[in-house]
Design a protein around this motif. Structure first.
Motif, PDB file in Angstrom:
ATOM      1  N   GLU A  41      50.825  32.284  74.339  1.00  0.00           N
ATOM      2  CA  GLU A  41      50.830  33.102  72.920  1.00  0.00           C
ATOM      3  C   GLU A  41      52.213  32.920  72.209  1.00  0.00           C
ATOM      4  OE1 GLU A  41      50.032  37.826  71.798  1.00  0.00           O
ATOM      5  OE2 GLU A  41      50.326  37.297  73.813  1.00  0.00           O
ATOM      6  N   PHE A  42      51.897  33.065  71.054  1.00  0.00           N
ATOM      7  CA  PHE A  42      53.067  32.838  69.923  1.00  0.00           C
ATOM      8  C   PHE A  42      52.941  34.208  69.053  1.00  0.00           C
ATOM      9  CE2 PHE A  42      56.444  29.657  69.429  1.00  0.00           C
ATOM     10  CZ  PHE A  42      57.246  30.373  68.612  1.00  0.00           C
ATOM     11  N   ARG A  43      53.724  35.193  69.134  1.00  0.00           N
ATOM     12  CA  ARG A  43      53.370  36.392  68.355  1.00  0.00           C
ATOM     13  C   ARG A  43      54.302  36.218  67.014  1.00  0.00           C
ATOM     14  NH1 ARG A  43      54.765  40.346  73.453  1.00  0.00           N
ATOM     15  NH2 ARG A  43      53.150  39.674  74.538  1.00  0.00           N
ATOM     16  N   PRO A  44      53.586  36.993  65.846  1.00  0.00           N
ATOM     17  CA  PRO A  44      54.279  36.824  64.557  1.00  0.00           C
ATOM     18  C   PRO A  44      55.793  37.137  64.625  1.00  0.00           C
ATOM     19  CG  PRO A  44      52.241  37.959  64.457  1.00  0.00           C
ATOM     20  CD  PRO A  44      52.397  37.664  66.081  1.00  0.00           C
ATOM     21  N   ASP A  45      56.236  38.144  65.710  1.00  0.00           N
ATOM     22  CA  ASP A  45      57.488  38.267  65.686  1.00  0.00           C
ATOM     23  C   ASP A  45      58.684  37.423  66.224  1.00  0.00           C
ATOM     24  OD1 ASP A  45      57.036  38.733  68.318  1.00  0.00           O
ATOM     25  OD2 ASP A  45      57.937  40.842  68.419  1.00  0.00           O
ATOM     26  N   GLY A  46      57.987  36.150  66.710  1.00  0.00           N
ATOM     27  CA  GLY A  46      58.881  35.076  67.218  1.00  0.00           C
ATOM     28  C   GLY A  46      58.931  35.219  68.543  1.00  0.00           C
ATOM     29  N   THR A  47      57.949  36.077  69.271  1.00  0.00           N
ATOM     30  CA  THR A  47      57.989  36.288  70.663  1.00  0.00           C
ATOM     31  C   THR A  47      57.113  35.190  71.052  1.00  0.00           C
ATOM     32  OG1 THR A  47      58.125  38.603  70.940  1.00  0.00           O
ATOM     33  CG2 THR A  47      57.282  37.602  72.786  1.00  0.00           C
ATOM     34  N   MET A  48      57.484  34.502  72.304  1.00  0.00           N
ATOM     35  CA  MET A  48      56.538  33.325  72.695  1.00  0.00           C
ATOM     36  C   MET A  48      56.322  33.502  74.364  1.00  0.00           C
ATOM     37  SD  MET A  48      57.229  29.226  73.256  1.00  0.00           S
ATOM     38  CE  MET A  48      58.740  29.607  74.310  1.00  0.00           C
ATOM     39  N   ILE A  98      64.239  41.022  61.393  1.00  0.00           N
ATOM     40  CA  ILE A  98      63.757  41.951  60.651  1.00  0.00           C
ATOM     41  C   ILE A  98      62.472  42.210  60.616  1.00  0.00           C
ATOM     42  CG2 ILE A  98      64.196  43.119  58.303  1.00  0.00           C
ATOM     43  CD1 ILE A  98      66.759  42.418  59.813  1.00  0.00           C
ATOM     44  N   PRO A  99      61.833  43.266  61.192  1.00  0.00           N
ATOM     45  CA  PRO A  99      60.430  43.401  61.374  1.00  0.00           C
ATOM     46  C   PRO A  99      59.648  43.670  60.094  1.00  0.00           C
ATOM     47  CG  PRO A  99      61.648  45.309  62.138  1.00  0.00           C
ATOM     48  CD  PRO A  99      62.681  44.323  61.810  1.00  0.00           C
ATOM     49  N   ALA A 100      58.493  43.355  59.851  1.00  0.00           N
ATOM     50  CA  ALA A 100      57.554  43.689  58.789  1.00  0.00           C
ATOM     51  C   ALA A 100      57.781  45.414  58.547  1.00  0.00           C
ATOM     52  CB  ALA A 100      56.323  43.033  58.897  1.00  0.00           C
ATOM     53  N   GLY A 101      57.589  45.738  57.470  1.00  0.00           N
ATOM     54  CA  GLY A 101      57.486  47.047  57.172  1.00  0.00           C
ATOM     55  C   GLY A 101      57.611  47.363  55.607  1.00  0.00           C
ATOM     56  N   SER A 102      57.679  48.667  55.508  1.00  0.00           N
ATOM     57  CA  SER A 102      57.766  49.100  54.086  1.00  0.00           C
ATOM     58  C   SER A 102      58.915  50.045  53.620  1.00  0.00           C
ATOM     59  CB  SER A 102      56.678  49.857  53.541  1.00  0.00           C
ATOM     60  OG  SER A 102      55.190  49.156  53.796  1.00  0.00           O
ATOM     61  N   PHE A 103      59.581  50.093  52.590  1.00  0.00           N
ATOM     62  CA  PHE A 103      60.794  51.022  52.522  1.00  0.00           C
ATOM     63  C   PHE A 103      60.856  51.286  50.953  1.00  0.00           C
ATOM     64  CE2 PHE A 103      62.364  46.596  51.628  1.00  0.00           C
ATOM     65  CZ  PHE A 103      63.291  47.021  50.622  1.00  0.00           C
ATOM     66  N   THR A 104      61.698  52.241  50.602  1.00  0.00           N
ATOM     67  CA  THR A 104      62.019  52.634  49.195  1.00  0.00           C
ATOM     68  C   THR A 104      63.223  51.914  48.501  1.00  0.00           C
ATOM     69  OG1 THR A 104      60.454  54.628  49.554  1.00  0.00           O
ATOM     70  CG2 THR A 104      61.821  54.477  47.591  1.00  0.00           C
ATOM     71  N   MET A 105      62.918  51.212  47.588  1.00  0.00           N
ATOM     72  CA  MET A 105      64.113  50.510  46.752  1.00  0.00           C
ATOM     73  C   MET A 105      64.471  51.397  45.586  1.00  0.00           C
ATOM     74  SD  MET A 105      64.802  46.572  46.302  1.00  0.00           S
ATOM     75  CE  MET A 105      63.666  46.449  44.981  1.00  0.00           C
ATOM     76  N   GLY A 106      65.758  51.255  45.534  1.00  0.00           N
ATOM     77  CA  GLY A 106      66.206  52.096  44.111  1.00  0.00           C
ATOM     78  C   GLY A 106      66.543  53.306  44.251  1.00  0.00           C
ATOM     79  N   ASP A 107      67.129  54.179  43.054  1.00  0.00           N
ATOM     80  CA  ASP A 107      67.439  55.447  43.254  1.00  0.00           C
ATOM     81  C   ASP A 107      67.563  55.851  41.944  1.00  0.00           C
ATOM     82  OD1 ASP A 107      70.378  55.765  42.121  1.00  0.00           O
ATOM     83  OD2 ASP A 107      70.653  53.981  43.577  1.00  0.00           O
ATOM     84  N   ALA A 124      57.648  40.076  58.099  1.00  0.00           N
ATOM     85  CA  ALA A 124      58.950  39.981  58.985  1.00  0.00           C
ATOM     86  C   ALA A 124      59.744  38.703  58.771  1.00  0.00           C
ATOM     87  CB  ALA A 124      58.500  39.738  60.580  1.00  0.00           C
ATOM     88  N   PHE A 125      61.061  38.594  58.742  1.00  0.00           N
ATOM     89  CA  PHE A 125      61.949  37.559  58.663  1.00  0.00           C
ATOM     90  C   PHE A 125      63.190  37.625  59.372  1.00  0.00           C
ATOM     91  CE2 PHE A 125      63.126  40.655  55.613  1.00  0.00           C
ATOM     92  CZ  PHE A 125      64.588  40.746  55.355  1.00  0.00           C
ATOM     93  N   TYR A 126      63.858  36.500  59.581  1.00  0.00           N
ATOM     94  CA  TYR A 126      65.103  36.737  60.210  1.00  0.00           C
ATOM     95  C   TYR A 126      66.349  36.442  59.189  1.00  0.00           C
ATOM     96  CZ  TYR A 126      62.770  35.454  64.365  1.00  0.00           C
ATOM     97  OH  TYR A 126      61.886  35.349  65.547  1.00  0.00           O
ATOM     98  N   MET A 127      67.316  37.327  59.656  1.00  0.00           N
ATOM     99  CA  MET A 127      68.564  37.426  58.687  1.00  0.00           C
ATOM    100  C   MET A 127      69.886  37.121  59.591  1.00  0.00           C
ATOM    101  SD  MET A 127      70.087  40.809  56.625  1.00  0.00           S
ATOM    102  CE  MET A 127      68.794  41.003  55.613  1.00  0.00           C
ATOM    103  N   GLY A 128      70.607  36.503  58.927  1.00  0.00           N
ATOM    104  CA  GLY A 128      71.842  36.114  59.540  1.00  0.00           C
ATOM    105  C   GLY A 128      72.813  37.376  59.851  1.00  0.00           C
ATOM    106  N   THR A 129      73.302  37.225  61.042  1.00  0.00           N
ATOM    107  CA  THR A 129      74.206  38.384  61.584  1.00  0.00           C
ATOM    108  C   THR A 129      75.562  38.663  60.933  1.00  0.00           C
ATOM    109  OG1 THR A 129      74.552  37.293  63.567  1.00  0.00           O
ATOM    110  CG2 THR A 129      72.928  38.588  63.731  1.00  0.00           C
ATOM    111  N   ASN A 130      76.023  37.467  60.174  1.00  0.00           N
ATOM    112  CA  ASN A 130      77.260  37.400  59.681  1.00  0.00           C
ATOM    113  C   ASN A 130      77.002  37.122  58.185  1.00  0.00           C
ATOM    114  OD1 ASN A 130      78.956  37.854  61.840  1.00  0.00           O
ATOM    115  ND2 ASN A 130      78.108  36.079  62.869  1.00  0.00           N
ATOM    116  N   LEU A 131      78.051  37.256  57.342  1.00  0.00           N
ATOM    117  CA  LEU A 131      78.269  36.720  56.034  1.00  0.00           C
ATOM    118  C   LEU A 131      78.166  35.143  55.861  1.00  0.00           C
ATOM    119  CD1 LEU A 131      80.924  39.222  54.578  1.00  0.00           C
ATOM    120  CD2 LEU A 131      78.633  39.198  54.269  1.00  0.00           C
ATOM    121  N   VAL A 132      77.772  34.601  55.124  1.00  0.00           N
ATOM    122  CA  VAL A 132      77.873  33.200  54.829  1.00  0.00           C
ATOM    123  C   VAL A 132      79.118  32.788  54.448  1.00  0.00           C
ATOM    124  CG1 VAL A 132      76.839  31.251  53.567  1.00  0.00           C
ATOM    125  CG2 VAL A 132      75.412  33.139  54.113  1.00  0.00           C
ATOM    126  N   SER A 133      79.879  31.964  55.430  1.00  0.00           N
ATOM    127  CA  SER A 133      81.056  31.495  55.098  1.00  0.00           C
ATOM    128  C   SER A 133      81.105  30.564  53.983  1.00  0.00           C
ATOM    129  CB  SER A 133      81.752  30.886  56.305  1.00  0.00           C
ATOM    130  OG  SER A 133      81.126  29.759  56.688  1.00  0.00           O
TER     131      SER A 133
END
Length: 191
Positions: A41-48, A98-107, A124-133
């Motif tokens: 199995e290869f799941r959408p969250d990257g789990t194999m 970063i798992p798939a989901g919903s959130f409210t953006m703006g204020d 779902a997507f992957y995000m770097g854990t550090n700033l881009v040097s």
């Protein structure tokens, strides 16, 4: 408020290093080790999920971009085995899922109406854990410009100081890039 949101989007794009499966194209995986294994199995969250592993052995997950003729298999990650059936999240190094989901953006807290709260749903997507040097930016930028990408700004290195002490400017976060260049850079990095 618009300027703050613009800077937020640039920061998010730079942090993301957006390694979404959709932007990567097809990838094929196999497992190499002392016994023949099966990826079940290869799941959408990257789990194999894979079976027939020999406890105490180390297996190597390998990847290739195209089949048939996949002779360019490259090592992706090594996995030590403790039990016969394994479940592993295969995430790129330095990235967090970063798992798939919903959130409210703006204020509307600042009294401005330029950031009306909006419900957003993301895949779902992957995000770097550090700033881009700056060094990382330049590496991907150089590859991208030699592969057809066009940028308005080549980026700039930070002041080269860490807590007021001179340091390696290539390790400082990249500066002076706009949102469009950050998005192009993320796409190039995904490739």
């Amino acid at each position: 408020m618009k300027t703050q949101l613009h800077h937020l989007f640039i920061a998010l794009a730079l942090l993301a290093g957006v390694d979404q499966a959709a932007s990567q194209g097809a990838r094929f995986f196999r497992i190499s080790g002392p016994t023949t294994t099966t990826i079940t199995e290869f799941r959408p969250d990257g789990t194999m999920v894979w079976s027939n592993a020999q406890p105490g052995a180390t297996y190597t997950v390998q990847t290739v971009a195209a089949l048939p003729g996949g002779s360019n298999w490259t090592n992706y990650v090594q996995i030590p085995v403790t039990i016969g059936v394994n479940t592993n999240i295969i995430a790129p190094a330095g990235m967090a899922l970063i798992p798939a989901g919903s959130f409210t953006m703006g204020d509307t807290l600042d009294g401005e109406s330029d950031a009306v709260p909006t419900n957003i749903t993301v895949s779902a997507f992957y995000m770097g854990t550090n700033l881009v040097s700056y060094g990382q930016w330049q590496s991907v930028y150089n590859w991208a410009t030699s592969h057809g990408y066009g940028f308005l700004n080549a980026g700039d290195r930070g002041p080269g100081y860490v807590n007021g002490v001179p340091g390696d400017v290539k390790s400082q976060p990249v500066e002076s890039v706009d949102w469009y260049d950050a998005a192009k850079w993320c796409n190039a990095r995904s490739q």
